[in-house]
Design an enzyme around this catalytic site. Structure first.
Site, PDB file in Angstrom:
ATOM      1  N   LYS A  80       4.691 -40.412 -33.949  1.00  0.00           N
ATOM      2  CA  LYS A  80       5.529 -41.291 -33.134  1.00  0.00           C
ATOM      3  C   LYS A  80       6.763 -40.625 -32.540  1.00  0.00           C
ATOM      4  O   LYS A  80       7.789 -41.276 -32.307  1.00  0.00           O
ATOM      5  CB  LYS A  80       5.942 -42.563 -33.902  1.00  0.00           C
ATOM      6  N   THR A  81       6.693 -39.335 -32.330  1.00  0.00           N
ATOM      7  CA  THR A  81       7.852 -38.641 -31.768  1.00  0.00           C
ATOM      8  C   THR A  81       7.595 -38.073 -30.358  1.00  0.00           C
ATOM      9  O   THR A  81       8.435 -37.352 -29.826  1.00  0.00           O
ATOM     10  CB  THR A  81       8.301 -37.491 -32.702  1.00  0.00           C
ATOM     11  N   THR A  84       1.849 -37.906 -27.417  1.00  0.00           N
ATOM     12  CA  THR A  84       1.009 -38.337 -26.282  1.00  0.00           C
ATOM     13  C   THR A  84       1.605 -37.796 -24.974  1.00  0.00           C
ATOM     14  O   THR A  84       0.887 -37.299 -24.089  1.00  0.00           O
ATOM     15  CB  THR A  84       0.953 -39.886 -26.218  1.00  0.00           C
ATOM     16  N   HIS A 139      -0.237 -32.797 -36.821  1.00  0.00           N
ATOM     17  CA  HIS A 139       0.932 -33.417 -37.458  1.00  0.00           C
ATOM     18  C   HIS A 139       1.243 -32.701 -38.781  1.00  0.00           C
ATOM     19  O   HIS A 139       2.118 -33.131 -39.526  1.00  0.00           O
ATOM     20  CB  HIS A 139       0.646 -34.887 -37.776  1.00  0.00           C
ATOM     21  N   SER A 169       9.322 -47.018 -33.938  1.00  0.00           N
ATOM     22  CA  SER A 169       8.031 -46.829 -33.275  1.00  0.00           C
ATOM     23  C   SER A 169       6.892 -46.862 -34.304  1.00  0.00           C
ATOM     24  O   SER A 169       5.869 -47.528 -34.100  1.00  0.00           O
ATOM     25  CB  SER A 169       8.047 -45.483 -32.527  1.00  0.00           C
ATOM     26  N   ARG A 295       4.144 -48.105 -25.994  1.00  0.00           N
ATOM     27  CA  ARG A 295       4.853 -49.341 -26.326  1.00  0.00           C
ATOM     28  C   ARG A 295       6.022 -49.516 -25.358  1.00  0.00           C
ATOM     29  O   ARG A 295       5.920 -50.251 -24.398  1.00  0.00           O
ATOM     30  CB  ARG A 295       5.307 -49.305 -27.802  1.00  0.00           C
ATOM     31  N   LYS A 296       7.126 -48.791 -25.576  1.00  0.00           N
ATOM     32  CA  LYS A 296       8.273 -48.916 -24.666  1.00  0.00           C
ATOM     33  C   LYS A 296       8.688 -47.579 -24.068  1.00  0.00           C
ATOM     34  O   LYS A 296       9.211 -47.527 -22.965  1.00  0.00           O
ATOM     35  CB  LYS A 296       9.465 -49.506 -25.413  1.00  0.00           C
ATOM     36  N   GLY A 297       8.510 -46.509 -24.853  1.00  0.00           N
ATOM     37  CA  GLY A 297       8.867 -45.175 -24.350  1.00  0.00           C
ATOM     38  C   GLY A 297      10.349 -45.032 -24.005  1.00  0.00           C
ATOM     39  O   GLY A 297      10.689 -44.379 -23.031  1.00  0.00           O
TER      40      GLY A 297
HETATM   41  P1  PAP Z   1       1.294 -40.273 -32.160  1.00  0.00           P
HETATM   42  O1  PAP Z   1       2.154 -39.544 -33.112  1.00  0.00           O
HETATM   43  O2  PAP Z   1       0.526 -41.372 -32.819  1.00  0.00           O
HETATM   44  O3  PAP Z   1       0.457 -39.369 -31.309  1.00  0.00           O
HETATM   45  P2  PAP Z   1       3.330 -40.386 -30.175  1.00  0.00           P
HETATM   46  O4  PAP Z   1       2.733 -40.263 -28.834  1.00  0.00           O
HETATM   47  O5  PAP Z   1       3.940 -39.169 -30.775  1.00  0.00           O
HETATM   48  O6  PAP Z   1       2.301 -41.044 -31.170  1.00  0.00           O
HETATM   49  O7  PAP Z   1       4.505 -41.462 -30.134  1.00  0.00           O
HETATM   50  C1  PAP Z   1       4.368 -42.694 -29.504  1.00  0.00           C
HETATM   51  C2  PAP Z   1       5.698 -42.991 -28.838  1.00  0.00           C
HETATM   52  O8  PAP Z   1       5.800 -42.237 -27.629  1.00  0.00           O
HETATM   53  C3  PAP Z   1       5.809 -44.461 -28.443  1.00  0.00           C
HETATM   54  O9  PAP Z   1       7.198 -44.778 -28.538  1.00  0.00           O
HETATM   55  P3  PAP Z   1       7.744 -46.263 -28.679  1.00  0.00           P
HETATM   56  O10 PAP Z   1       7.011 -46.932 -29.771  1.00  0.00           O
HETATM   57  O11 PAP Z   1       9.220 -46.120 -28.993  1.00  0.00           O
HETATM   58  O12 PAP Z   1       7.553 -46.912 -27.355  1.00  0.00           O
HETATM   59  C4  PAP Z   1       5.303 -44.417 -27.016  1.00  0.00           C
HETATM   60  O13 PAP Z   1       5.676 -45.518 -26.233  1.00  0.00           O
HETATM   61  C5  PAP Z   1       5.969 -43.142 -26.531  1.00  0.00           C
HETATM   62  N1  PAP Z   1       5.315 -42.584 -25.333  1.00  0.00           N
HETATM   63  C6  PAP Z   1       3.988 -42.577 -25.015  1.00  0.00           C
HETATM   64  N2  PAP Z   1       3.798 -41.995 -23.835  1.00  0.00           N
HETATM   65  C7  PAP Z   1       5.017 -41.620 -23.376  1.00  0.00           C
HETATM   66  C8  PAP Z   1       5.457 -40.969 -22.175  1.00  0.00           C
HETATM   67  N3  PAP Z   1       4.610 -40.620 -21.222  1.00  0.00           N
HETATM   68  N4  PAP Z   1       6.786 -40.749 -22.040  1.00  0.00           N
HETATM   69  C9  PAP Z   1       7.665 -41.096 -23.000  1.00  0.00           C
HETATM   70  N5  PAP Z   1       7.304 -41.727 -24.155  1.00  0.00           N
HETATM   71  C10 PAP Z   1       5.988 -41.982 -24.343  1.00  0.00           C
END
Ligand code: PAP
Length: 329
Positions: A80-81, A84, A139, A169, A295-297
């Site tokens: 979640k850091t 993606t 991870h 997140s 989610r929100k990014g």
């Molecule tokens: P993972 O560890 O399961 O692969 P990961 O992608 O690291 O997940 O983290 C998801 C977070 O990145 C989400 O944050 P949030 O819950 O605070 O919204 C997700 O929204 C955010 N995220 C996904 N895509 C992007 C992007 N293109 N730009 C910025 N943040 C993003």
């Protein structure tokens, strides 16, 4: 048609698999165990970090069998850091001469399909074909990486995020998964307590970040350490930095044509989260809907979820854990 040789090698493979299963079961039975978030599966503490059995099996298998190549780039993070986002950016950087922003496969494929997680490919889960780019993700904490990653001299990019947004997140992600499986998610207080104690997937969060941080100070040419917040603030500079680091620098002509800017726009949260493929309920690795990764990014969303006492407590832990390291989050 199956040849005799295939039979033999299949037998050897089955035998190896059987031995692996047996030693894994034996090993896991000796590990410290805690109830994980929402009581679904227990967490096991392996080499100092907490993991569910499926991931743990993948980690042990990868430690024994994964063979990194010197030309690989491994994208590392605690969940979640920003993985993606990082996967999308690196994919777009590496494939920019084959595709532009109207033809890139990012328009029709889920970003995680381009860059598989090493430990998931080595677990009992369906694997995804890689896309022919020399990039993988993990991870796994630095201290537990398969030795071939360290020995091969391949490059690592680590992304971290402030612990308050990372926790929020993870909390939402975990709750959404459990609810979709008709399981009871933990309350915010319960999850928060566990996170502070270090009991979260691939946690303790701070130890994970510090492991890569210290390694990046020791090996700056091998490990690029990125912060989600700084990347959000000035994505174009970081995309150029990433491209330089992985050996795919933008030429001055590309810069004139604003190729970095186009990549940033293509991989922005606003763009990716609105693509049909990423809005789908389709499952990644048979477990999680694509849309759950978007989610929100935002930076600072913790303000909508944590009380000021919770925020203070996390700040205090972070301050204590990182003190003297030169890292601030
Ligand atoms: P993972 O560890 O399961 O692969 P990961 O992608 O690291 O997940 O983290 C998801 C977070 O990145 C989400 O944050 P949030 O819950 O605070 O919204 C997700 O929204 C955010 N995220 C996904 N895509 C992007 C992007 N293109 N730009 C910025 N943040 C993003």
């Amino acid at each position: 048609m199956e040849s005799r040789l295939d039979f033999v090698s299949e037998d050897i493979e089955n035998e190896k698999e059987y031995e692996f299963e047996k030693s894994f079961k034996q090993m896991i039975s000796t590990l410290p165990k805690r109830k994980s978030w929402g009581n679904r599966e227990d967490f096991y503490q392996y080499q100092g970090f907490w993991l569910h059995p499926t991931f743990l099996k993948g980690v042990v298998s990868a430690q024994q069998r994964f063979q990194a190549q010197p030309t690989d780039t491994i994208l590392c993070s605690i969940p979640k850091t920003g993985s993606t986002w990082l996967k999308s950016l690196v994919f777009a950087i590496l494939t920019r001469t084959s595709f532009d922003d109207s033809t890139t496969p990012l328009l029709s494929k889920f970003p995680h399909e381009f860059v598989p997680f090493i430990e998931l490919s080595h677990a009992d889960l369906p694997t995804y074909p890689d896309m022919g780019i020399p990039v993988l993700a993990t991870h796994v904490p630095y201290s537990s990486l398969p030795t071939s990653i360290i020995d091969s001299g391949c490059k690592l990019v680590y992304i971290c995020r402030n612990p308050k947004d990372s926790f929020v997140s993870l909390y939402h992600f975990n709750s959404t998964i459990l609810t979709s499986q008709n399981a009871q998610p933990p309350g915010l207080d319960e999850a928060f307590e566990l996170f502070c104690e270090g009991v979260s997937i691939y946690g303790p969060y701070w130890d994970h970040v510090l492991g890569y941080w210290k390694a990046s100070l020791e090996h700056p040419n091998k490990i690029l350490f990125l912060k989600y917040e700084e990347m959000k603030h000035d994505t174009i500079s970081y995309v150029k930095k990433l491209a330089d680091f992985i050996g795919y620098s933008f030429s001055s002509e590309e810069q004139q044509k604003e190729v970095p800017e186009k990549i940033v726009k293509m991989c922005s949260f606003e763009n990716l989260s609105n693509l049909e493929v990423n809005k789908r309920e389709e499952m990644y690795m048979g477990m999680i809907q694509h849309k759950m990764y978007f989610r929100k990014g935002k930076v600072g969303d913790w303000k909508n979820c944590l009380t000021s006492e919770m925020a203070q407590r996390l700040d205090q832990i972070t301050h204590q854990k990182l003190s003297g390291s030169g890292l601030s989050l």
